[in-house]
Each structure stands twice: as structure tokens, then as C-alpha cells.
Design a protein around this motif. Sequence first.
Motif, PDB file in Angstrom:
ATOM      1  N   LEU A 103     -69.903  33.624  16.448  1.00 18.40           N
ATOM      2  CA  LEU A 103     -68.581  33.444  17.060  1.00 18.40           C
ATOM      3  C   LEU A 103     -68.086  34.653  17.843  1.00 18.40           C
ATOM      4  O   LEU A 103     -67.151  34.543  18.636  1.00 18.40           O
ATOM      5  N   ASP A 104     -68.697  35.820  17.588  1.00 18.43           N
ATOM      6  CA  ASP A 104     -68.250  37.079  18.178  1.00 18.43           C
ATOM      7  C   ASP A 104     -66.774  37.333  17.882  1.00 18.43           C
ATOM      8  O   ASP A 104     -65.995  37.736  18.747  1.00 18.43           O
ATOM      9  N   GLU A 105     -66.392  37.074  16.639  1.00 18.54           N
ATOM     10  CA  GLU A 105     -65.068  37.408  16.124  1.00 18.54           C
ATOM     11  C   GLU A 105     -65.263  38.086  14.767  1.00 18.54           C
ATOM     12  O   GLU A 105     -66.293  37.901  14.104  1.00 18.54           O
ATOM     13  N   THR A 106     -64.294  38.866  14.345  1.00 18.25           N
ATOM     14  CA  THR A 106     -64.390  39.593  13.083  1.00 18.25           C
ATOM     15  C   THR A 106     -64.385  38.631  11.896  1.00 18.25           C
ATOM     16  O   THR A 106     -63.591  37.689  11.851  1.00 18.25           O
ATOM     17  N   ALA A 107     -65.293  38.868  10.938  1.00 14.13           N
ATOM     18  CA  ALA A 107     -65.428  38.007   9.764  1.00 14.13           C
ATOM     19  C   ALA A 107     -65.089  38.784   8.497  1.00 14.13           C
ATOM     20  O   ALA A 107     -65.357  39.987   8.402  1.00 14.13           O
TER      21      ALA A 107
END
Length: 260
Positions: A103-107
Motif C-alpha cells: 500500500l505504501d502507507e505506514t503500518a
Amino acid sequence: MAKSMKSPPPYGVTSVDHALQLAVILQVEGPLTVSEAAGRIGVARSSAHRLLSTLVYRDFAVQDEDRSYRVGPVLEIAAQSHSNASALRAAALGPLRTLVDTLDETANLSIRTGRTARFIASVECSQALRVGSREGMVFPAHLVTGGLIMLAALTDEELDALYASAPAHPAEERPDPAELRGELRAVRRSGVALNLERSERGLVALGRAVTDAHGDTVAAVSVSMPSVRYEPERVREIVAALTTAAESIRAALRSPTPPV
């Protein structure tokens, strides 16, 4: 040959040692007043107050309405072996990295202790505008995505009991019971929690439950992004990636050597 007893380190810092002593006393023996803390470690009341205030600031302690101090979220997590934060974190790191790659978002991975949620693992994405690591942070459970997921695993009776006791400190935020029950019913129906700038302006997050072999919720996996990058059309993609991550973490928990 191993020494039979410990010797104080030559580089020890007295204030650090005193703070650690107080943390151990709170965890093992229970609540303390400032006067009792001062007497136990042999310092002035003003020094004991500063040490306890620092423990509160770092979530090792909380102050009750009667002004005594007791263990905070950090030590509660350590005391509750069923949470097994270390094993959860080890099991989650690989799936979190895959989630970020997808997703290229912080997890993030979070667990609940009482009325608070703590982030125990966080993997940042590579985008210049991104949500930073939340690892180690503690928030009221009803304000964050993972907290809502884990509160939704409780029955209404368990939820009422959780919030029946007095606030841990005067600044503790308390949710409206009826409003929270309605929100949690929606989370149970969908299996997903959506945080639209609920905990922080400009931040959107979505999360799913991580369950153990018995189907009990033990943690929550979530992704966080700047609100300017959130689009409702992405929800299906994000939920699918979260579901895969949650299942991967569950599988890793069953493995004797979770991947890191």
C-alpha cells in the motif's frame, strides 16, 4: 565463573536507579503515595515526586484520584503474559513490511491494556508525506483505530465494566457510552474500523483484528495515511491487504519461530 550476586555498575546514575526501583515496587507491591515512595528509596518527597512524575510521563505509572501512584500501561503490558507483546511484535514485523510494500502507507500493530491502546510495532512507508512511527505510543483506546477494533471484541457488559471505574487521572478522556456502543456495533458488523481524523487532524487510518488460534482478538493491525491521500475508492484494496496481514500474523503466531 558467574558471580553469586550482582554488584552496582560503576557508571550507574542514581536517579535512574531510583526510578527503576519505584517501577519495580509499583509492579510487584502495588500503589504508592509520594511519602511512601520517598521512604522506600530514601529520598526527599520532592525528589520522589519528580521521579513518579517522570514514570507517569513515560506511561510506567498513572496517578489515581487519591493522588497515589500505580502501574501504568507499560508495566501492565509486562504483567499480563497473555498479551505476549514480544511474540506478537516478532510475528507482525514481516507482515507489516509486506503491508507497507503493498500500500505504501505506514503500518502498525497495537494491543489493548484496559482503556488504552499501545502501538508495539510500526513500519513507515517511503513517501515523503507520511504518518510517522507510532511505536511505543499510548492512546485512549476509543480514539484510535486499533483500540476500536479491540473494544469491539468485548460484549456490551464487558465494555460497561471497563469504563465503570473512575478515570486513572483527571485528564483521562472518557467516551459517551451510548455513542461508543453504536460505533462498536458498526465495527463488529464490518470487521473494520475507520478513523477519519478521530485521533489526530490530517490522519486517516483503517484497521482489522488479529486473532489467535481460538478466534480471540489479541491485537489490531492498521494502516495510517495523510487525509489528503485517502480516497473511499481505496477502502476495498486496503481492507484486502489488512486481511492478508492479519492472517499472516495469526499464522506466524502459531509458528515456533515467527519470521522477523
